[in-house]
Design an enzyme around this catalytic site. Structure first.
Site, PDB file in Angstrom:
ATOM      1  CG  ASP A  45      -9.341   1.849   6.369  1.00 56.48           C
ATOM      2  OD1 ASP A  45      -8.307   1.786   5.707  1.00 56.48           O
ATOM      3  OD2 ASP A  45      -9.076   2.425   7.123  1.00 56.48           O
ATOM      4  CG  ASN A  95      -0.494   0.019   2.537  1.00 56.76           C
ATOM      5  OD1 ASN A  95       1.205  -0.292   2.259  1.00 56.76           O
ATOM      6  ND2 ASN A  95      -1.046  -0.179   3.728  1.00 56.76           N
TER       7      ASN A  95
END
Length: 222
Positions: free
Chosen positions: A180, A103
């Site tokens: 998330d 990420n």
């Protein structure tokens, strides 16, 4: 086992987890639940998520509840990728990995030579699962972003959390990391499909998931 969480399903699959905070680690935690061997790579300072929700009276630098939630079932190593020795060690792990979950923003991966376009030449069977806030293309591709902004606010999802206008009340509490973790599951789905495709073709591929696009999909009926 008849359970949906069968720890044998991904037995033998090796995952390198180069992520921090919630969405990326949450995805690799689910892969670990299904039996993948996950190695988490942290900076020498550690994932900032370690310091969230620490146990009462405990140090805030260790294993808070949020960190444990999203990093269960993993092994961990600290590497400084800005140093040649750290980068060399990372490539040693990559050489044996089936999946890289990342990420880090595009500019950061390119600076280290760890972007998908570079790694696919060296590791053609590697599945590169890249999680971003806003996507890999467009003017926002290198902008920072988190659950509250990219998943909730920018997609209009946050408006659904508001009390009715007639009651004149303010926003209720935002569910912590809910966006998330929805995005984590989207990433897990992409990795599973990529592994299936590799079983047929022998080739790795890019899995491209963003908080923003996942939020748009979740908000598609409103």
């Amino acid at each position: 086992m008849s359970s949906a969480l069968d720890p044998r399903l991904l037995s033998g699959v090796r995952v390198l987890d180069w992520t921090s905070m919630a969405a990326g680690p949450g995805a690799s935690a689910v892969l670990a639940d299904f039996g993948a061997d996950v190695v988490k790579v942290e900076t020498p300072k550690g994932d900032p998520w370690r310091r969230v929700l620490p146990p009462p009276g405990a140090s805030t630098a260790g294993h808070g509840a949020a960190f444990e939630h999203d990093n269960r079932g993993k092994r961990s190593v600290a590497l400084d990728l800005g140093r040649p020795a750290g980068l060399k060690a990372f490539h040693m792990l990559l050489a044996n990995a089936d999946v890289l979950v990342c990420n880090v923003r595009m500019a950061g991966t390119q600076r280290l030579g760890l972007d998908y376009e570079t790694l696919r030449q060296r590791y053609p069977r590697l599945i590169y699962a890249h999680l971003t806030a806003w996507g890999r293309e467009g003017p926002m591709r290198d902008a920072p972003g988190y659950d509250a902004g990219a998943f909730w606010a920018a997609t209009g999802m946050l408006d659904l959390m508001r009390e009715s206008d007639a009651e004149g009340k303010g926003l209720p509490r935002l569910p912590g990391a809910a966006g998330d973790h929805a995005t984590s599951l989207a990433l897990v789905a992409g990795v599973g499909l990529a592994l299936f495709n590799r079983g047929r073709t022998g080739q790795g591929r890019l899995v491209d998931v963003s908080l923003f696009r996942t939020g748009l999909w979740c908000n598609g009926m409103f």
